[in-house]
Enzyme design. Sequence first.
Site, short mmCIF file in Angstrom:
data_model
loop_
_atom_site.label_atom_id
_atom_site.label_comp_id
_atom_site.label_asym_id
_atom_site.label_seq_id
_atom_site.Cartn_x
_atom_site.Cartn_y
_atom_site.Cartn_z
N HIS A 113 -9.39 1.01 5.04
CA HIS A 113 -8.11 1.23 5.73
C HIS A 113 -8.34 2.18 6.90
O HIS A 113 -9.15 3.10 6.81
CB HIS A 113 -7.08 1.81 4.76
CG HIS A 113 -5.70 1.78 5.31
ND1 HIS A 113 -5.25 2.71 6.23
CD2 HIS A 113 -4.68 0.91 5.13
CE1 HIS A 113 -4.01 2.41 6.57
NE2 HIS A 113 -3.63 1.33 5.92
N GLY A 126 3.02 -0.98 4.20
CA GLY A 126 3.08 0.44 3.87
C GLY A 126 4.51 0.86 3.57
O GLY A 126 5.01 0.68 2.47
N GLY A 127 5.17 1.39 4.59
CA GLY A 127 6.52 1.95 4.42
C GLY A 127 7.49 1.05 3.67
O GLY A 127 8.20 1.50 2.76
N GLY A 166 2.81 2.30 10.74
CA GLY A 166 3.75 3.40 10.59
C GLY A 166 4.47 3.79 11.87
O GLY A 166 5.11 4.84 11.94
N SER A 184 3.84 -2.10 10.25
CA SER A 184 5.29 -2.14 10.47
C SER A 184 5.91 -3.47 10.09
O SER A 184 6.87 -3.92 10.72
CB SER A 184 5.63 -1.78 11.92
OG SER A 184 5.20 -0.45 12.21
N GLU A 200 -6.71 4.57 7.93
CA GLU A 200 -6.49 5.99 7.61
C GLU A 200 -7.72 6.59 6.93
O GLU A 200 -8.00 7.78 7.08
CB GLU A 200 -5.23 6.14 6.76
CG GLU A 200 -3.97 5.94 7.61
CD GLU A 200 -2.77 5.35 6.89
OE1 GLU A 200 -2.75 5.36 5.64
OE2 GLU A 200 -1.85 4.86 7.59
N ASN A 240 0.87 -1.17 0.00
CA ASN A 240 0.00 0.00 0.00
C ASN A 240 0.91 1.23 0.00
O ASN A 240 1.49 1.57 1.02
CB ASN A 240 -0.89 -0.03 1.25
CG ASN A 240 -1.74 1.22 1.39
OD1 ASN A 240 -1.75 2.07 0.49
ND2 ASN A 240 -2.43 1.34 2.51
N TRP A 241 1.01 1.85 -1.17
CA TRP A 241 1.95 2.97 -1.30
C TRP A 241 1.43 4.22 -0.59
O TRP A 241 2.15 5.20 -0.45
CB TRP A 241 2.21 3.29 -2.77
CG TRP A 241 2.93 2.20 -3.53
CD1 TRP A 241 3.31 0.96 -3.06
CD2 TRP A 241 3.36 2.25 -4.90
NE1 TRP A 241 3.94 0.26 -4.04
CE2 TRP A 241 3.99 1.02 -5.19
CE3 TRP A 241 3.29 3.21 -5.90
CZ2 TRP A 241 4.54 0.74 -6.45
CZ3 TRP A 241 3.82 2.93 -7.16
CH2 TRP A 241 4.44 1.71 -7.42
N LYS A 242 0.16 4.23 -0.23
CA LYS A 242 -0.48 5.41 0.38
C LYS A 242 -0.27 6.62 -0.53
O LYS A 242 -0.24 6.46 -1.75
CB LYS A 242 0.04 5.61 1.80
CG LYS A 242 -0.12 4.31 2.62
CD LYS A 242 0.07 4.47 4.09
CE LYS A 242 -0.14 3.12 4.77
NZ LYS A 242 -0.03 3.17 6.22
N GLU A 295 -5.06 -4.95 10.54
CA GLU A 295 -4.05 -3.92 10.73
C GLU A 295 -4.30 -3.21 12.06
O GLU A 295 -5.12 -2.29 12.13
CB GLU A 295 -4.12 -2.89 9.59
CG GLU A 295 -3.85 -3.46 8.22
CD GLU A 295 -3.26 -2.43 7.27
OE1 GLU A 295 -2.23 -2.73 6.67
OE2 GLU A 295 -3.82 -1.32 7.16
P1 13P Z 1 3.26 0.39 7.60
O1 13P Z 1 3.77 -0.87 6.97
O2 13P Z 1 3.96 1.61 7.11
O3 13P Z 1 3.18 0.28 9.08
O4 13P Z 1 1.74 0.56 7.08
C1 13P Z 1 0.88 -0.50 7.16
C2 13P Z 1 -0.36 -0.17 6.43
O5 13P Z 1 -1.11 0.70 6.83
C3 13P Z 1 -0.62 -0.88 5.17
O6 13P Z 1 -1.90 -0.65 4.71
#
Ligand code: 13P
Length: 255
Positions: free
Chosen positions: A102, A239-240, A178, A218, A104, A10-12, A172
């Site tokens: 998600h 994500g990251g 994050g 993470s 977010e 997930n590149w956000k 999640e």
């Molecule tokens: P991180 O891997 O950056 O913690 O993010 C997880 C995430 O929200 C994937 O959708």
Amino acid sequence: MARKTLIAGNWKMNGLKKDAKALAGGLARKMAALRKKGGRANFEMLICPPFPLLGLAAEAVKGSGIRVGAQDCHAEASGAHTGDTSAQLIKNAGASYAIVGHSERRTDHAETDREIKAKAEAALAAGLKVIVCIGETLKERKAGQTLNVNRKQLRGSLPAGATAANTVIAYEPVWAIGTGQVATPEQAQEVHAAIRKALKSKLGPAEAGKMRILYGGSMKPGNADELLSQPDIDGGLIGGASLTVKDFWGIAEAV
Ligand code: 13P
């Protein structure tokens, strides 16, 4: 029951065209190199870039087997919804998945389980597969509400018509996203097992046994192995660490 591990990025809201080209292209080359060595990926790989990069990413991974997905979709097929994107257009852009719910989006856009369910159903109607995200906050975990919160979100946001072939669940924990504070394999497995049990009562043992449940929060090359070796963890939503070829491929290598 055999479930093919799904490694989803997930590149956000990250990256420009050149970054997407380099990242998607780099992953496609890794896949090609694996094949050339006579290997066959024992995992499915998915990348979810921001909307305007969907077409470009789909082009960059063409023929590699890597799939492309969106990070959200609208519940309606078309109409007066300024700034939104329909599931049909996502499919038309070359994607085959949509993430919905998600944390977010639940926070930034006050999305409810009911809306998320409607979005998931729109994605399925458009022929996309859907990844439904659920997860508790730190406050909820500390209050001993982890399993209840996840079961409630699952009940509320699982689309009608969900099958193991068209739906993936992503657990999640909000406190792990994050933050670098990853859930322990035991913490994650406990919730994954509870999710599978809830799926069993909703969809029956056969579908629940085949449905993939991803962990997100993470996940990195260094911790992926022990998370992915838990019996009910069938992949990661990353994500990251999905933003570089080295880290994302490193996680895939842990499969
Ligand atoms: P991180 O891997 O950056 O913690 O993010 C997880 C995430 O929200 C994937 O959708």
